[in-house]
Motif scaffolding. Sequence first.
Motif, PDB file in Angstrom:
ATOM      1  N   HIS A 127      -4.047   5.131  13.666  1.00 35.84           N
ATOM      2  CA  HIS A 127      -2.674   4.938  13.186  1.00 35.84           C
ATOM      3  C   HIS A 127      -2.304   6.052  12.233  1.00 35.84           C
ATOM      4  CE1 HIS A 127      -4.617   3.320   9.544  1.00 35.84           C
ATOM      5  NE2 HIS A 127      -3.442   3.339   8.944  1.00 35.84           N
TER       6      HIS A 127
ATOM      7  N   ASP B 109       2.622   2.121   7.980  1.00 35.52           N
ATOM      8  CA  ASP B 109       1.622   2.399   9.007  1.00 35.52           C
ATOM      9  C   ASP B 109       2.264   2.349  10.384  1.00 35.52           C
ATOM     10  OD1 ASP B 109      -0.393   2.704   7.204  1.00 35.52           O
ATOM     11  OD2 ASP B 109      -1.056   0.616   7.315  1.00 35.52           O
TER      12      ASP B 109
ATOM     13  N   HIS C 203      -0.697   6.779   8.645  1.00 38.29           N
ATOM     14  CA  HIS C 203      -0.228   6.262   7.364  1.00 38.29           C
ATOM     15  C   HIS C 203       0.750   7.296   6.803  1.00 38.29           C
ATOM     16  CE1 HIS C 203      -0.492   4.456   3.286  1.00 38.29           C
ATOM     17  NE2 HIS C 203      -0.352   5.720   2.917  1.00 38.29           N
TER      18      HIS C 203
ATOM     19  N   HIS D  95       0.803  -1.222   0.000  1.00 41.80           N
ATOM     20  CA  HIS D  95       0.000   0.000   0.000  1.00 41.80           C
ATOM     21  C   HIS D  95       0.833   1.268   0.000  1.00 41.80           C
ATOM     22  CE1 HIS D  95       0.853   0.155   4.155  1.00 41.80           C
ATOM     23  NE2 HIS D  95      -0.039   1.059   4.435  1.00 41.80           N
TER      24      HIS D  95
END
Length: 413
Positions: free
Chosen positions: A357, A282, A359, A278
Motif C-alpha cells: 500500500h 493509506d 502511505h 496515523h
Amino acid sequence: MGILGPFARSAAVVVLAVFGAVAAFATIAPSPDAQFLLSRTSSIEALPIPAEALLPSPASYIREERFQRGDTLAAFLLRLGVSDGEVAPLARQRAFQALRPGYNVAAEVSAEGRLVALSFLTSRDTLVQVSREGEEFRSSEERAALYTQVAMKSTVVQTSLFAASDAAGIPDGVAMQLADIFGGDIDFHRDLRKGDQFAVVYEMHYLGGRPVRAGRVLAAEFTNNGKTFRAVHFGNGYYAPDGKNLRKAFMRSPLEFSRVSSGFGMRRHPIAQAWRQHQGIDYAAPTGTRVRAVGDGVVEYAGLKGGYGNVVILRHHGQYATVYAHLSRIAVRKGARVAQNDTIGAVGQTGWATGPHLHYEFRVAGQARNPFSIAMPSALPVAQQDLLAFRNHAAALVERLDLMANVTVAQVQ
Ligand SMILES: [Zn+2]
C-alpha cells in the motif's frame, strides 16, 4: 485492393454493436440537433441482418488480430490465417517495419490461405496496406482518411469508473482523461460512490465507418456524492463553465488512476485506517502501481527511513510538503525538481507494512494535515480578453451536458 469493400460491409455490424451498448448514446456531427440523432439511433438498432451475410463458404474472409508484444511476424501472419508457404515472401514486405505491438491488423485471406490484402493503421494516422498482384505483393502507406465525430455518452457508477464506462461503451482513454480532468477535485480512488453519474462529450476518430480511436474530451460533467463538477476544454486546459481553471496546485490522489488500481474495494482494505490515527491516508494498491507527485516540487528526501521503508518527501511552494511511503521502487533523487504527475516511485510494502500500500501524508508547515480539509489553490482562470469567446464556446457544450444529464436521470428513475 479488395480490402475496403469488405470493411464497408462489416461496418454496419460494428456500428450496430457500438450503438446497441447503451440507450443514452448519440454520435453527432458537430452541429445538428442531437434529439433527432437519438431517435435515429434506435431505428438503426432495428435493422435486420442482411441475407447475404448468412451465405455459406465465402471465397475469402476477413480476420482481424492485434499484434502483441512478443509476437513474431511469422507467427502473427499464421494467426491471421495466411498459409505456411505465403509467410516468408509476405514477411519480407517493407511495410511490416511500421508494425508495432498494439496495432490491429485486418487481413482478407482466401479459403486456401492466400492473402488478398492486409492493412493496419499506425499511430501516426497512416494506413499501411499490403495487397496481392498476381504472385507478387505490393505495399503502400498513405495518410489515413480519418474523420472525426463528436460522441456524447452518460452513465451511472455502480461498482467502478471503468465498469461504468465499459457499460456505456466509453473507451478507456476517455475514462482516464476524466480522472485526470477532475483529479484536482475528486480522489477517484477514495471518493467514488455508487450512484455517481457522469456525462462526457468527446471526439471519436473513424476510418471507413469504423471507430478507430478516441480523441480529446471536449466537455464533461461528474456528479460525485451529490456534488456536480463541469469541465469544458478550451485552449490547453479544462475550465469550469464560469472560466475557473480545473487544474489545482495539488491533485487529490497520489496514485494514477488505472484499471488495476481502481474500484470501491480500495476503501475497504483491512489496512485502511482513519486519517486521525496515523496522520496520513493509506491507499491499498498492487505492488508496482505508479506513484506520482501530486504537485510541482523539489525532492527533499529519497531513500530508506525506519517504518516508512522507502520514502520520498517532496517540498512544494509555500509551506507544503508531501510524503510517499512503503515504496517498492524510488524513481527520483534528492534535490531533483519534479512536476505534477511525474512518476516518483512505485507502490510496495517496505518498512512497517502488512501488505502492499501507499502511505501518503500531506504536511503544512511541518504538521500532517488532512488534505481534504484544505482548499487547494487553482491555476489561472480564462484570461479576461478570452472570456467572451470562452463563454460562447462553453454554452453549446454545456447545452449538450444538460441534454445528457436529463437522459441519465430518465434512465435511473
Ligand atoms: Zn499509513
